[in-house]
Write a protein that holds these residues in place. Structure first.
Motif, PDB file in Angstrom:
ATOM      1  N   ALA A   1       0.862  -1.271  -0.122  1.00  0.00           N
ATOM      2  CA  ALA A   1      -0.230   0.496   0.038  1.00  0.00           C
ATOM      3  C   ALA A   1       1.152   1.607  -0.279  1.00  0.00           C
ATOM      4  O   ALA A   1       0.789   2.606  -0.998  1.00  0.00           O
ATOM      5  N   ASP A   2       2.208   0.991   0.863  1.00  0.00           N
ATOM      6  CA  ASP A   2       3.214   2.023   1.076  1.00  0.00           C
ATOM      7  C   ASP A   2       3.628   2.553  -0.688  1.00  0.00           C
ATOM      8  O   ASP A   2       3.739   3.399  -1.197  1.00  0.00           O
ATOM      9  N   LYS A   3       3.680   1.377  -1.137  1.00  0.00           N
ATOM     10  CA  LYS A   3       4.388   1.809  -2.821  1.00  0.00           C
ATOM     11  C   LYS A   3       3.122   2.154  -3.153  1.00  0.00           C
ATOM     12  O   LYS A   3       3.402   2.947  -4.468  1.00  0.00           O
ATOM     13  N   ALA A   4       2.833   1.507  -3.351  1.00  0.00           N
ATOM     14  CA  ALA A   4       1.366   2.338  -4.754  1.00  0.00           C
ATOM     15  C   ALA A   4       0.949   3.737  -4.190  1.00  0.00           C
ATOM     16  O   ALA A   4       0.901   4.911  -5.342  1.00  0.00           O
ATOM     17  N   LYS A   5       1.453   3.926  -2.290  1.00  0.00           N
ATOM     18  CA  LYS A   5       0.780   5.316  -2.722  1.00  0.00           C
ATOM     19  C   LYS A   5       2.222   6.705  -2.677  1.00  0.00           C
ATOM     20  O   LYS A   5       2.030   7.617  -3.375  1.00  0.00           O
ATOM     21  N   ALA A   6       3.388   5.616  -2.564  1.00  0.00           N
ATOM     22  CA  ALA A   6       4.439   6.415  -3.417  1.00  0.00           C
ATOM     23  C   ALA A   6       4.733   6.649  -4.553  1.00  0.00           C
ATOM     24  O   ALA A   6       4.362   7.650  -5.102  1.00  0.00           O
TER      25      ALA A   6
ATOM     26  N   SER B   1       1.434   6.850  -7.119  1.00  0.00           N
ATOM     27  CA  SER B   1       0.796   8.050  -6.969  1.00  0.00           C
ATOM     28  C   SER B   1       1.378   9.278  -6.987  1.00  0.00           C
ATOM     29  O   SER B   1       1.069  10.479  -7.696  1.00  0.00           O
ATOM     30  N   ILE B   2       2.164   9.359  -5.731  1.00  0.00           N
ATOM     31  CA  ILE B   2       2.452  10.813  -5.240  1.00  0.00           C
ATOM     32  C   ILE B   2       3.870  11.099  -6.299  1.00  0.00           C
ATOM     33  O   ILE B   2       3.665  12.190  -6.859  1.00  0.00           O
TER      34      ILE B   2
ATOM     35  N   LEU C   1       3.686  10.577  -9.552  1.00  0.00           N
ATOM     36  CA  LEU C   1       2.564  10.222 -10.652  1.00  0.00           C
ATOM     37  C   LEU C   1       2.399  11.697 -10.771  1.00  0.00           C
ATOM     38  O   LEU C   1       2.168  12.894 -11.468  1.00  0.00           O
ATOM     39  N   VAL C   2       1.936  12.253  -9.384  1.00  0.00           N
ATOM     40  CA  VAL C   2       1.608  13.692  -9.259  1.00  0.00           C
ATOM     41  C   VAL C   2       2.138  14.873  -9.214  1.00  0.00           C
ATOM     42  O   VAL C   2       2.083  16.248 -10.014  1.00  0.00           O
ATOM     43  N   MET C   3       3.752  14.769  -8.505  1.00  0.00           N
ATOM     44  CA  MET C   3       3.814  15.583  -8.972  1.00  0.00           C
ATOM     45  C   MET C   3       5.257  15.519 -10.488  1.00  0.00           C
ATOM     46  O   MET C   3       5.189  16.845 -10.473  1.00  0.00           O
ATOM     47  N   THR C   4       4.897  14.429 -10.982  1.00  0.00           N
ATOM     48  CA  THR C   4       5.464  14.843 -11.880  1.00  0.00           C
ATOM     49  C   THR C   4       4.510  15.569 -13.418  1.00  0.00           C
ATOM     50  O   THR C   4       4.668  16.545 -14.110  1.00  0.00           O
ATOM     51  N   PHE C   5       3.409  15.720 -13.146  1.00  0.00           N
ATOM     52  CA  PHE C   5       2.423  15.852 -13.831  1.00  0.00           C
ATOM     53  C   PHE C   5       2.416  17.213 -13.684  1.00  0.00           C
ATOM     54  O   PHE C   5       2.108  18.165 -14.495  1.00  0.00           O
ATOM     55  N   CYS C   6       2.742  18.113 -12.438  1.00  0.00           N
ATOM     56  CA  CYS C   6       2.347  19.085 -11.896  1.00  0.00           C
ATOM     57  C   CYS C   6       3.777  19.754 -12.622  1.00  0.00           C
ATOM     58  O   CYS C   6       3.478  21.206 -12.782  1.00  0.00           O
ATOM     59  N   THR C   7       4.576  19.391 -12.505  1.00  0.00           N
ATOM     60  CA  THR C   7       6.115  19.836 -12.971  1.00  0.00           C
ATOM     61  C   THR C   7       6.170  19.810 -14.685  1.00  0.00           C
ATOM     62  O   THR C   7       6.396  20.996 -15.188  1.00  0.00           O
ATOM     63  N   ILE C   8       4.737  18.916 -15.429  1.00  0.00           N
ATOM     64  CA  ILE C   8       4.635  19.010 -16.358  1.00  0.00           C
ATOM     65  C   ILE C   8       3.978  20.488 -17.267  1.00  0.00           C
ATOM     66  O   ILE C   8       4.690  21.304 -17.759  1.00  0.00           O
ATOM     67  N   LEU C   9       2.915  20.740 -15.630  1.00  0.00           N
ATOM     68  CA  LEU C   9       1.978  22.003 -16.356  1.00  0.00           C
ATOM     69  C   LEU C   9       3.088  22.780 -15.737  1.00  0.00           C
ATOM     70  O   LEU C   9       3.359  23.954 -16.808  1.00  0.00           O
TER      71      LEU C   9
ATOM     72  N   ILE D   1      13.669  20.400 -23.698  1.00  0.00           N
ATOM     73  CA  ILE D   1      13.498  19.066 -23.580  1.00  0.00           C
ATOM     74  C   ILE D   1      12.702  18.501 -22.469  1.00  0.00           C
ATOM     75  O   ILE D   1      12.450  17.484 -22.492  1.00  0.00           O
ATOM     76  N   GLY D   2      13.400  19.268 -21.162  1.00  0.00           N
ATOM     77  CA  GLY D   2      11.955  18.902 -19.924  1.00  0.00           C
ATOM     78  C   GLY D   2      10.417  18.667 -20.161  1.00  0.00           C
ATOM     79  O   GLY D   2      10.449  17.459 -20.066  1.00  0.00           O
ATOM     80  N   SER D   3       9.703  19.003 -21.195  1.00  0.00           N
ATOM     81  CA  SER D   3       8.631  18.604 -21.421  1.00  0.00           C
ATOM     82  C   SER D   3       8.860  18.233 -21.960  1.00  0.00           C
ATOM     83  O   SER D   3       7.086  17.382 -21.971  1.00  0.00           O
ATOM     84  N   THR D   4       9.416  17.441 -22.804  1.00  0.00           N
ATOM     85  CA  THR D   4       9.496  15.974 -23.681  1.00  0.00           C
ATOM     86  C   THR D   4       9.539  15.172 -22.495  1.00  0.00           C
ATOM     87  O   THR D   4       8.985  13.772 -22.890  1.00  0.00           O
ATOM     88  N   MET D   5      10.684  15.329 -21.564  1.00  0.00           N
ATOM     89  CA  MET D   5      10.942  13.961 -21.329  1.00  0.00           C
ATOM     90  C   MET D   5      10.305  13.399 -19.662  1.00  0.00           C
ATOM     91  O   MET D   5       9.673  12.750 -19.386  1.00  0.00           O
ATOM     92  N   LEU D   6       9.562  14.606 -19.487  1.00  0.00           N
ATOM     93  CA  LEU D   6       8.880  14.582 -18.376  1.00  0.00           C
ATOM     94  C   LEU D   6       7.851  13.644 -18.357  1.00  0.00           C
ATOM     95  O   LEU D   6       7.166  12.781 -17.824  1.00  0.00           O
ATOM     96  N   PRO D   7       6.898  13.820 -19.665  1.00  0.00           N
ATOM     97  CA  PRO D   7       5.749  13.049 -20.000  1.00  0.00           C
ATOM     98  C   PRO D   7       5.868  11.492 -19.637  1.00  0.00           C
ATOM     99  O   PRO D   7       5.766   9.981 -19.313  1.00  0.00           O
ATOM    100  N   VAL D   8       7.656  11.035 -20.779  1.00  0.00           N
ATOM    101  CA  VAL D   8       8.132   9.793 -20.674  1.00  0.00           C
ATOM    102  C   VAL D   8       8.248   9.063 -18.805  1.00  0.00           C
ATOM    103  O   VAL D   8       8.184   8.036 -18.857  1.00  0.00           O
ATOM    104  N   ILE D   9       8.457  10.348 -18.365  1.00  0.00           N
ATOM    105  CA  ILE D   9       9.120   9.722 -16.579  1.00  0.00           C
ATOM    106  C   ILE D   9       7.731   9.303 -16.283  1.00  0.00           C
ATOM    107  O   ILE D   9       7.991   8.508 -15.524  1.00  0.00           O
ATOM    108  N   ALA D  10       7.025   9.757 -16.808  1.00  0.00           N
ATOM    109  CA  ALA D  10       5.814  10.055 -15.952  1.00  0.00           C
ATOM    110  C   ALA D  10       5.035   8.569 -16.344  1.00  0.00           C
ATOM    111  O   ALA D  10       4.597   7.718 -15.739  1.00  0.00           O
TER     112      ALA D  10
END
Length: 232
Positions: A154-159, A161-162, A164-172, A199-208
């Motif tokens: 459960a902790d790994k799943a939550k981590a 998810s966190i 992912l949210v941080m990555t998408f916020c950074t993408i925005l 480059i960052g905008s290209t990479m962040l969706p890939v990282i997500a």
């Protein structure tokens, strides 16, 4: 199995990174594309190796055998001989599953040989001892195990998810910055920082996507739910 999945997603992300670098920085274009080709070859090699080694199938075989052997001692104590079944009904004709059955039969035969001949039924005191042994050594241990595993998964799943949210916020934020730097009001700053943001905008969706892929492959949520049901 898990190492193979993580390696593929991480190397795929780096392959995209070098493509983006080669696209944005012309002097490094040829070298970046060569590195990308090497990374893609390594990814293909990892996938083929994992397929040849049957990493996921072997993991399932070992889990089946470990659980069946663990329970065999307690079932024998209760004089309830476990069935010797193939690990997976759909693979009943597969030769590579035969070792699992042979290994289990060997363990089961050793257990049966260790039981004194003509032991007969248990006496009341022996039965209570056996029940306490099973309750403490099998049930309590398993409850504790699944309680721990439930929290871990459960902790790994939550981590994940966190992240992912941080990555998408950074993408925005990066996308908005990218738009600002290309406005005519900031031409100098835009030329300096624009490639990096692109480059960052290209990479962040890939990282997500890599994070989500690793999370899905490790099945953290499903395994947490399995342990939750088993604990009950």
């Amino acid at each position: 199995h898990e190492r193979q999945g993580m390696a593929v997603y991480i190397l795929a992300a780096f392959a995209v990174l070098f493509v983006a670098i080669g696209w944005m920085v012309e002097p490094f274009r040829v070298a970046a594309y060569v590195i990308e080709a090497v990374l893609l070859s390594v990814i293909l090699g990892i996938i083929l190796f994992a397929h040849w080694r049957k990493t996921h199938h072997r993991w399932l075989q070992h889990r089946f055998l470990a659980e069946r052997c663990r329970a065999a001692f307690y079932l024998q104590l209760l004089e309830a001989r476990p069935s010797i079944a193939r690990p997976f009904d759909m693979l009943i004709e597969k030769d590579d599953d035969a070792w699992v059955v042979r290994a289990f039969e060997e363990v089961q035969g050793t257990i049966e040989d260790a039981r004194p001949a003509g032991a007969g039924e248990m006496k009341p005191g022996e039965l209570e001892d056996a029940k306490a042994f099973i309750r403490i050594r099998l049930l309590d241990d398993q409850i504790g195990h699944h309680s721990t595993r439930k929290k871990e998964h459960a902790d790994k799943a939550k981590a994940y998810s966190i992240w992912l949210v941080m990555t998408f916020c950074t993408i925005l934020l990066l996308t908005l910055n990218d738009i600002v730097t290309h406005m005519e009001d900031f031409p100098a700053w835009g030329h300096a920082i624009g490639p990096i943001l692109t480059i960052g905008s290209t990479m962040l969706p890939v990282i997500a996507g890599a994070i989500e892929g690793i999370r899905s492959q490790r099945e953290c949520t499903r395994r947490a739910n399995v342990s939750k049901r088993m604990e009950v």
